[in-house]
Design a protein around this motif. Structure first.
Motif, PDB file in Angstrom:
ATOM      1  N   LYS A   1       7.109   1.425   2.258  1.00  0.00           N
ATOM      2  CA  LYS A   1       7.808   0.975   1.042  1.00  0.00           C
ATOM      3  C   LYS A   1       7.487   1.888  -0.128  1.00  0.00           C
ATOM      4  O   LYS A   1       8.183   1.870  -1.128  1.00  0.00           O
TER       5      LYS A   1
ATOM      6  N   HIS B   1      -9.494  -4.498   3.263  1.00  0.00           N
ATOM      7  CA  HIS B   1      -9.660  -5.651   2.373  1.00  0.00           C
ATOM      8  C   HIS B   1     -10.293  -5.174   1.065  1.00  0.00           C
ATOM      9  O   HIS B   1     -11.254  -4.425   1.072  1.00  0.00           O
TER      10      HIS B   1
ATOM     11  N   MET C   1      -7.891  -0.142  -0.421  1.00  0.00           N
ATOM     12  CA  MET C   1      -6.516   0.265  -0.739  1.00  0.00           C
ATOM     13  C   MET C   1      -6.494   1.586  -1.486  1.00  0.00           C
ATOM     14  O   MET C   1      -5.612   2.417  -1.275  1.00  0.00           O
TER      15      MET C   1
ATOM     16  N   GLU D   1       3.264   0.010   4.846  1.00  0.00           N
ATOM     17  CA  GLU D   1       4.020   0.057   3.582  1.00  0.00           C
ATOM     18  C   GLU D   1       3.603   1.253   2.744  1.00  0.00           C
ATOM     19  O   GLU D   1       4.379   1.805   1.983  1.00  0.00           O
ATOM     20  N   PHE D   2       2.330   1.638   2.871  1.00  0.00           N
ATOM     21  CA  PHE D   2       1.830   2.742   2.049  1.00  0.00           C
ATOM     22  C   PHE D   2       2.022   4.102   2.720  1.00  0.00           C
ATOM     23  O   PHE D   2       1.632   5.114   2.159  1.00  0.00           O
TER      24      PHE D   2
ATOM     25  N   GLN E   1      -4.116  -6.276   8.226  1.00  0.00           N
ATOM     26  CA  GLN E   1      -3.692  -5.387   7.138  1.00  0.00           C
ATOM     27  C   GLN E   1      -2.746  -4.280   7.622  1.00  0.00           C
ATOM     28  O   GLN E   1      -2.415  -3.357   6.871  1.00  0.00           O
TER      29      GLN E   1
ATOM     30  N   ARG F   1       0.583  -3.836   5.675  1.00  0.00           N
ATOM     31  CA  ARG F   1       0.322  -3.274   4.347  1.00  0.00           C
ATOM     32  C   ARG F   1       0.064  -1.774   4.457  1.00  0.00           C
ATOM     33  O   ARG F   1       0.521  -0.996   3.626  1.00  0.00           O
TER      34      ARG F   1
END
Lengths: 583, 232
Positions: free
Chosen positions: B127, B59, B64, B92-93, B86, B89
């Motif tokens: 992604k 968060h 991130m 995705e990274f 999370q 997410r």
């Protein structure tokens, strides 16, 4: 700055005009009052001789042919009061028409009127002392029979005394004028309409404001507005009483006092209302209220105090509204506009102000105030709604703290690790976790809780963290009143922030909470220190969700009566919170 | 295999360490424990690792940023966290797995298998690929990657506009993170299958695929048959 120049010029011009007009009004007040109001009903062809007066009592003085040339010339504006029986004689004639069919008499005295030596009537019975005197109406109309108004000169003799005149002055004014009875009664009927309308309107606004005050969270501004309108109601009641009730002359002083002091109170209520409406600082407020009183006292000493206070109050109200508008308060412009009109009207024509033209002259101020109050009430409602939302949000935040998945899951993960190796420790951990959850659940819905309960929550949390981190964490509390009420989970949040952003030296760690009573408006100061050095978090935002929660909680329970400071100190991170009194 | 565990709860760090030792056995060359990734990352150049087990609160921007710095490294990253919301997410990274807390030994074994097995693939769908550039980390959208060319310990991402970005991971590690639309056509090439136009045979049993932009890439002999069948 330039955009406000017209306002400055307007304000300056208004004040200068106001002071000048006030000076002129006061010095020429009596002169302007001469012949005012009913005088226009006296036909211009009527000629009146100068009046002559004599103290004493002799029935022969009523006679037409009595030689009064040795009597001193009298002024109707300053006849003796509380000084026994006296007589006044004067001559009337109309060369081009019959005389009007009535005499209108007004004055705080008991009298009998003789027309060409014949007793025509009176409002009572003059006496040699208060007991003997029989009082009568302050004003009335006496018919003069047609057969007695023939061509030529007529003699009017007045036998009078004024023991019941309550005015403190040694002299009194009296008006005696020949008027056409029908025209006068029509004139009186029409003249009563405006004060009665103003009375009704003011009474309605007063009651409406009081109801709104009761319904709209008892906002002081509505109460002061009701008080202002109540003063205007009394003022207009005293004005219309003269038309609506035939009261004896001894009550006239009381009626006039109501008119004067209701006007003075109206001025003070107006200032008090502006102080509350514009949130003026306390010191400025006292000065605003004190200045008119000083003006009143000075005016009283000079013998004209009754108009000084309202004049000062109106001018100060203009200044207060002008300064507030200058500072960017939108609603103050509306009030200022209304006040400028009202003040100008008062200064230009103070005699009509509280009589026929009150509705017209005071309405701009009432409208400005109503609009400003409506705006404020709307804002207050919006604030109240926001506060309700904040309270709901805070409750959700507290529930989230109670159910923090990250904390719970990490704790359960640790339970999973130690349950086989050290079951007793695992049981202790589960107990402490449950104790914290129960304590937190008790706080849900509370805006303030005893500090003792908060500390209990913090210690349960620290016991859990001690097992989880392998470091013995403690909370040292000094000089803090356990009964003092604080928003829930505020210090717990500071502890959580300590774990999130501080790194302990290992082994043991001690959070410190120190209380301190303050003599100032802030009643108590809490100094909280999280131990350890700050973790390397270069992009750490200045105010995370934890601090936002703490500050929102403080604002919710101590609106604008709290301070929050934090920063690094030797050996840790210090947070200082000061709280004022509870609402 | 060299493993770094970043976990500020000592009991959980030891639990992870024990599980790694039990699962990897002799394949585990070294294992270290750190409180914070930001403190441990400075030493990664001196003593490189193959796998990072990272407890990270994702968060906020801070989390991130740390994640991007981790996935831009030469090693695989497995997030071990209580913040399961999370997880998507994180995938995705480019993390290879996300293990929610509390964790079991079986779940840790599953995550380690994605790293150690030859055909191990990510459990999610990346992604972005994070690349280090001038000391900073930049994100490259995987949709823009045409193919990846291995260059020893590094790999080069070739984008649809012809630009090239150097990545610290090997071709094998990147292939494990790339979505199913990327195929290994040669020991040094992984290509986006939708960009392939045709297969050409050259003299001397050399094969090439022609991409839609006209570019030709070599095809490994072991991959030729499968590619020919897929292209029909």
């Amino acid at each position: 700055m330039l955009s406000r120049l017209p306002l400055v010029l307007l304000l300056g011009a208004s004040l200068a005009t106001g002071v000048g007009a006030a000076e002129r009004s006061w010095s020429n007040l009596q002169a302007q009052a001469k012949g005012f109001y009913f005088g226009r009903l006296v036909p211009p062809t009527v000629e009146t001789s100068e009046a002559r007066r004599r103290e004493g009592d002799d029935p022969r003085w009523a006679a037409t042919d009595w030689d009064d040339t040795a009597w001193p010339v009298a002024s109707f504006r300053s006849l003796p009061s509380h000084a026994g029986i006296f007589w006044i004689r004067f001559h009337l004639r109309d060369l081009s028409a019959p005389l009007p069919d009535a005499l209108r008499i007004e004055g705080t005295f008991a009298h009998e009127i003789f027309w060409d030596g014949v007793l025509l009537g009176g409002n009572g019975h003059p006496g040699r002392n208060a007991q003997e005197e029989r009082t009568g109406p302050i004003t009335y109309v006496l018919d003069v029979p047609a057969e007695r108004r023939g061509p030529g000169e007529h003699v009017v003799a007045v036998r009078a005394s004024s023991y019941r005149d309550a005015f403190p002055a040694p002299t009194m004014p009296v008006r005696i004028m020949p008027v056409p009875a029908a025209s006068y009664h029509e004139f009186e009927r029409r003249s009563s309409i405006l004060p009665e309308m103003a009375l009704g309107a003011m009474l309605m606004v007063t009651l409406t404001s009081l109801v709104m005050w009761l319904l709209a969270a008892r906002q002081r501004v509505l109460l002061w507005f009701a008080a202002l309108c109540l003063c205007a109601t009394f003022n207009q009641a005293s004005g219309s009483a003269q038309y609506d009730f035939v009261y004896d002359y001894q009550w006239h002083y009381a009626v006039v006092l109501v008119r004067w002091y209701s006007a003075d109170l109206l001025g003070l209520c107006l200032l008090a209302l502006l102080i509350v409406l514009f949130d003026l600082p306390r010191r400025s407020g006292w000065v605003l209220l004190a200045l008119p009183l000083v003006g009143f006292a000075l005016g009283w000493l000079k013998g004209g105090g009754n108009r000084t206070l309202l004049t000062a109050a109106l001018l100060l109200a203009v200044v207060a509204a002008g300064v507030t508008a200058w500072r960017g308060r939108r609603a103050a412009w509306l009030v200022l506009a209304g006040l400028l009109v009202t003040t100008a009207m008062w200064l230009i024509d103070p005699i009509h102000f509280f009589l026929a033209s009150f509705l017209r002259d005071f309405s701009p101020t009432l409208l400005g105030l109503t609009a400003a109050i409506a705006l404020q009430v709307r804002q207050a409602r919006r604030r109240a709604r926001d506060m309700e939302l904040t309270a709901a949000r805070m409750e959700i935040e507290l529930l989230k703290k109670n159910l923090q998945p990250h904390f719970l899951v990490n704790t359960l993960a640790v339970v999973g690790e130690i349950i086989e190796a050290d079951p007793a420790r695992a049981v202790r951990l589960v107990d402490d976790l449950a104790h914290g959850v129960r304590t937190m659940a008790r706080m849900t819905g509370e805006k303030l809780i005893p500090l003792e309960q908060e500390l209990e929550l913090c210690r349960a949390h620290l016991r859990v963290m001690s097992i989880r981190t392998g470091t013995t964490w403690d909370l040292e509390v000094t000089n803090a009143d356990a009964a003092l009420r604080v928003p829930p989970a505020v210090f717990l949040t500071l502890i959580e922030n300590g774990f999130a952003h501080q790194q302990g030296a290992g082994g043991t760690g001690k959070f410190i909470l120190q209380g301190e009573s303050l003599a100032s408006q802030r009643q108590v100061r809490f100094t909280f220190v999280s131990p350890g050095r700050a973790k390397e978090q270069p992009d750490r935002p200045a105010g995370g969700t934890g601090l936002r929660y703490v500050k929102a909680r403080l604002e919710e329970s101590f609106p604008r009566r709290w301070t929050f400071r934090d920063g690094p100190v030797a050996g840790g991170w210090q947070t200082v919170i000061e709280l004022g009194a509870e609402t | 295999m060299k493993v770094l565990i970043v976990e500020d709860e000592p009991l959980l760090a030891r639990r992870l360490e024990r599980f790694c030792q039990e699962i990897l056995g002799e394949r585990l060359e070294a294992i270290r424990i750190a409180n914070l990734f930001s403190e441990a990352s400075a030493r990664l150049d001196e003593s490189p690792i193959d796998l990072l087990l990272l407890d990270l609160n994702l968060h906020g921007r801070d989390g991130m940023d740390l994640l991007q710095r981790a996935v831009a490294g030469s090693f695989h990253t497995v997030i071990v966290s209580a913040n399961t919301d999370q997880a998507l997410r994180a995938f995705e990274f480019g993390v290879i797995d996300f293990v929610p807390k509390p964790f079991s030994k079986e779940r840790i074994a599953q995550a380690l298998a994605r790293v150690t097995e030859r055909d191990g693939r990510t459990a999610g769908a990346a992604k972005f690929l994070a690349v280090k550039k001038y000391g900073k980390v930049e994100l490259v959208e995987i949709d823009r990657v045409l193919y990846v060319e291995g260059a020893g310990a590094y790999a080069e991402l070739v984008l649809d506009d012809g630009k090239r970005e150097l990545h610290d991971k090997t071709l094998e590690k990147l292939h494990a993170l790339l979505p199913a639309g990327f195929e290994r056509i040669h020991k040094s090439y992984v290509v986006r299958w939708s960009a392939v136009k045709a297969l050409h045979a050259q003299e001397g049993s050399h094969y090439e695929v022609e991409l839609k932009n006209g570019l030709r890439l070599p095809v490994g002999r072991s991959r030729y048959k499968e590619i020919r069948e897929r292209l029909g």
